[in-house]
Design a protein around this motif. Structure first.
Motif, PDB file in Angstrom:
ATOM      1  N   ARG A 116       0.826  -1.217   0.000  1.00 20.14           N
ATOM      2  CA  ARG A 116       0.000   0.000   0.000  1.00 20.14           C
ATOM      3  C   ARG A 116       0.863   1.271   0.000  1.00 20.14           C
ATOM      4  O   ARG A 116       0.377   2.356  -0.262  1.00 20.14           O
ATOM      5  N   ALA A 117       2.135   1.123   0.315  1.00 20.51           N
ATOM      6  CA  ALA A 117       3.033   2.289   0.369  1.00 20.51           C
ATOM      7  C   ALA A 117       3.632   2.612  -0.997  1.00 20.51           C
ATOM      8  O   ALA A 117       4.354   3.602  -1.146  1.00 20.51           O
ATOM      9  N   ARG A 118       3.337   1.797  -1.981  1.00 21.60           N
ATOM     10  CA  ARG A 118       4.026   1.903  -3.276  1.00 21.60           C
ATOM     11  C   ARG A 118       3.961   3.316  -3.882  1.00 21.60           C
ATOM     12  O   ARG A 118       4.992   3.866  -4.281  1.00 21.60           O
ATOM     13  N   MET A 119       2.784   3.886  -3.954  1.00 27.07           N
ATOM     14  CA  MET A 119       2.617   5.203  -4.578  1.00 27.07           C
ATOM     15  C   MET A 119       3.439   6.268  -3.846  1.00 27.07           C
ATOM     16  O   MET A 119       4.053   7.121  -4.452  1.00 27.07           O
ATOM     17  N   HIS A 120       3.384   6.206  -2.522  1.00 29.59           N
ATOM     18  CA  HIS A 120       4.062   7.225  -1.726  1.00 29.59           C
ATOM     19  C   HIS A 120       5.583   7.085  -1.834  1.00 29.59           C
ATOM     20  O   HIS A 120       6.304   8.076  -1.925  1.00 29.59           O
ATOM     21  N   VAL A 121       6.055   5.855  -1.835  1.00 31.81           N
ATOM     22  CA  VAL A 121       7.502   5.608  -1.802  1.00 31.81           C
ATOM     23  C   VAL A 121       8.148   5.881  -3.154  1.00 31.81           C
ATOM     24  O   VAL A 121       9.248   6.438  -3.226  1.00 31.81           O
ATOM     25  N   VAL A 209      15.110  -2.378   5.636  1.00 30.68           N
ATOM     26  CA  VAL A 209      15.389  -1.317   4.663  1.00 30.68           C
ATOM     27  C   VAL A 209      15.258  -1.986   3.298  1.00 30.68           C
ATOM     28  O   VAL A 209      16.035  -2.882   2.948  1.00 30.68           O
ATOM     29  N   LEU A 210      14.215  -1.598   2.585  1.00 26.40           N
ATOM     30  CA  LEU A 210      13.816  -2.313   1.375  1.00 26.40           C
ATOM     31  C   LEU A 210      14.122  -1.509   0.128  1.00 26.40           C
ATOM     32  O   LEU A 210      14.225  -0.273   0.175  1.00 26.40           O
ATOM     33  N   LYS A 211      14.234  -2.222  -0.969  1.00 25.23           N
ATOM     34  CA  LYS A 211      14.403  -1.555  -2.265  1.00 25.23           C
ATOM     35  C   LYS A 211      13.035  -1.538  -2.969  1.00 25.23           C
ATOM     36  O   LYS A 211      12.197  -2.410  -2.731  1.00 25.23           O
ATOM     37  N   PRO A 212      12.826  -0.578  -3.855  1.00 28.95           N
ATOM     38  CA  PRO A 212      11.500  -0.501  -4.487  1.00 28.95           C
ATOM     39  C   PRO A 212      11.146  -1.760  -5.280  1.00 28.95           C
ATOM     40  O   PRO A 212       9.968  -2.021  -5.531  1.00 28.95           O
ATOM     41  N   GLU A 213      12.148  -2.562  -5.631  1.00 29.45           N
ATOM     42  CA  GLU A 213      11.892  -3.835  -6.343  1.00 29.45           C
ATOM     43  C   GLU A 213      10.944  -4.735  -5.556  1.00 29.45           C
ATOM     44  O   GLU A 213      10.272  -5.596  -6.115  1.00 29.45           O
ATOM     45  N   VAL A 214      10.897  -4.536  -4.237  1.00 31.92           N
ATOM     46  CA  VAL A 214      10.049  -5.408  -3.417  1.00 31.92           C
ATOM     47  C   VAL A 214       8.578  -5.299  -3.817  1.00 31.92           C
ATOM     48  O   VAL A 214       7.807  -6.250  -3.695  1.00 31.92           O
ATOM     49  N   PHE A 215       8.176  -4.150  -4.352  1.00 30.00           N
ATOM     50  CA  PHE A 215       6.758  -3.973  -4.698  1.00 30.00           C
ATOM     51  C   PHE A 215       6.319  -4.926  -5.806  1.00 30.00           C
ATOM     52  O   PHE A 215       5.240  -5.508  -5.735  1.00 30.00           O
ATOM     53  N   ASP A 216       7.166  -5.066  -6.845  1.00 32.13           N
ATOM     54  CA  ASP A 216       6.814  -5.991  -7.931  1.00 32.13           C
ATOM     55  C   ASP A 216       6.691  -7.411  -7.391  1.00 32.13           C
ATOM     56  O   ASP A 216       5.816  -8.170  -7.796  1.00 32.13           O
ATOM     57  N   GLU A 219       3.484  -7.862  -5.412  1.00 36.64           N
ATOM     58  CA  GLU A 219       2.315  -7.973  -6.305  1.00 36.64           C
ATOM     59  C   GLU A 219       2.060  -9.433  -6.685  1.00 36.64           C
ATOM     60  O   GLU A 219       0.933  -9.834  -6.915  1.00 36.64           O
ATOM     61  N   GLN A 220       3.167 -10.177  -6.796  1.00 41.78           N
ATOM     62  CA  GLN A 220       3.083 -11.570  -7.253  1.00 41.78           C
ATOM     63  C   GLN A 220       3.017 -12.569  -6.093  1.00 41.78           C
ATOM     64  O   GLN A 220       2.902 -13.764  -6.319  1.00 41.78           O
ATOM     65  N   GLY A 227      -2.702 -17.468   5.738  1.00 42.02           N
ATOM     66  CA  GLY A 227      -3.533 -16.951   4.647  1.00 42.02           C
ATOM     67  C   GLY A 227      -3.240 -15.493   4.329  1.00 42.02           C
ATOM     68  O   GLY A 227      -4.007 -14.837   3.633  1.00 42.02           O
ATOM     69  N   GLU A 228      -2.100 -14.970   4.842  1.00 39.59           N
ATOM     70  CA  GLU A 228      -1.783 -13.551   4.631  1.00 39.59           C
ATOM     71  C   GLU A 228      -0.622 -13.387   3.646  1.00 39.59           C
ATOM     72  O   GLU A 228       0.211 -14.293   3.495  1.00 39.59           O
ATOM     73  N   ILE A 229      -0.568 -12.224   2.996  1.00 38.45           N
ATOM     74  CA  ILE A 229       0.559 -11.935   2.106  1.00 38.45           C
ATOM     75  C   ILE A 229       1.731 -11.534   2.987  1.00 38.45           C
ATOM     76  O   ILE A 229       1.681 -10.521   3.695  1.00 38.45           O
ATOM     77  N   GLN A 230       2.739 -12.384   2.990  1.00 41.95           N
ATOM     78  CA  GLN A 230       3.840 -12.227   3.946  1.00 41.95           C
ATOM     79  C   GLN A 230       5.017 -11.479   3.310  1.00 41.95           C
ATOM     80  O   GLN A 230       5.494 -11.858   2.236  1.00 41.95           O
ATOM     81  N   LEU A 231       5.498 -10.467   4.010  1.00 47.97           N
ATOM     82  CA  LEU A 231       6.702  -9.762   3.563  1.00 47.97           C
ATOM     83  C   LEU A 231       7.884 -10.730   3.513  1.00 47.97           C
ATOM     84  O   LEU A 231       8.698 -10.697   2.590  1.00 47.97           O
TER      85      LEU A 231
END
Ligand code: G1P
Length: 296
Positions: A116-121, A209-216, A219-220, A227-231
């Motif tokens: 959910r932070a993708r747009m802001h980051v 400390v994450l890189k923006p690549e984590v968002f892609d 998504e997958q 049952g949760e989307i796990q970081l």
């Protein structure tokens, strides 16, 4: 390389472990001595140079927003009374950082909250801080992680050696040594493994400390544990992907206070209050004599 200025703080949990206190208030607002837990976390981000903070909130976000906003009547009253010490305490949280909010919507897990932070980051590396872990301000962890991120252009997580009997509460890491004593390369990650399946007793604590690549990758990422989307599952993908720079762990050996469940929360308050200059001198001797009255 892009420098880091943004922190993301997921704050959408239901806090069911603290009911009824969290019936009408987010658990992030529970006081740890005299400050809401979330304020310690924002202060930590700011101390590491991150003054742009995005909170991913859920229901009851009003109390969070109000806490970091001006409260004119209170300021006016304290000023009129000349109570400048209290006025300063009130304004500390207002002036701390530039705070933004986004709603998580469906509570689909930590990975979903981060997405959910993708747009802001945008396209910069960024930090994620989880509110259940408080890191003592005297033992800076986040700035050390940021330093490693900038040096290695990799994803960085904070690791803590825990008792093998508690590893099932955390993401657990398989690691190999690097040339730095407090840094390991992560070769695998498992979310909340049973003790006998854990790759080590190195647990992820709530600093990333994450890189923006984590968002892609997120998504997958299919729902995993619970049952949760796990970081953790997304980071496992990045750990196996050399091209992304890999994932490294900074092993933390400082003071950490867990406020995630009732007993740890009580311990955190007692520990922090004992060390406070204004409370410790009275609390410590009382605690000693009180302990003498307790039967096992
Ligand atoms: C989350 C993460 C877990 C991590 C933990 C740290 O779990 O999913 O990998 O070890 O935070 O506090 P949670 O405690 O939110 O269930």
């Amino acid at each position: 390389m892009a420098s880091i200025s943004k922190a993301v703080i997921p704050a959408a949990g239901l806090g069911t472990r603290f009911l009824p206190a969290t019936k009408a208030m987010p658990k992030e607002m529970l006081p740890v001595v005299d400050k809401p837990a979330i304020q310690y976390v924002v202060e930590e981000a700011v101390a590491a140079g991150l003054t742009d903070v995005l909170m991913v909130t859920g229901r009851n976000k009003t109390a969070l927003e109000n806490h970091f906003d001006r409260v004119a009547e209170l300021e006016y009253t304290l000023e009129a009374k000349g109570d400048l010490a209290k006025l300063k305490r009130v304004n500390e949280s207002t002036d701390l950082a530039d705070i933004h909010y986004v709603r998580q919507g469906d509570p689909k897990g930590l990975g979903h909250a981060v997405l959910r932070a993708r747009m802001h980051v945008g396209h910069e590396p960024f930090a994620v801080l989880l509110g259940d872990d408080l890191i003592d301000a005297r033992d800076p962890l986040l700035s050390r992680m940021i330093e490693e991120q900038q040096k290695r252009n990799a994803t960085i997580v904070a690791l803590l050696e825990v008792d093998p009997d508690s590893i099932h509460l955390y993401g657990a890491a398989a690691v190999e040594a690097t040339d730095e004593e407090d840094v390991v390369r992560i070769t695998g990650l498992v979310e909340k493994p049973a003790k006998e399946h854990a790759p080590s007793n190195l647990a992820i604590i709530g600093r990333y400390v994450l890189k923006p690549e984590v968002f892609d990758v997120l998504e997958q990422t299919e729902p995993g544990k619970g049952g949760e989307i796990q970081l953790t599952d997304a980071l496992q993908v990045l750990a196996a992907d050399e091209a992304s720079g890999g994932v490294y762990g900074v092993v933390f050996r400082g003071r950490r206070y867990d406020t995630g469940d009732k007993i740890d929360y009580i311990k955190a308050i007692v520990q922090l209050a004992c060390e406070r200059e204004d409370l410790g001198p009275e609390l410590r001797p009382w605690l000693r004599s009180f302990v003498g009255t307790i039967d096992e």
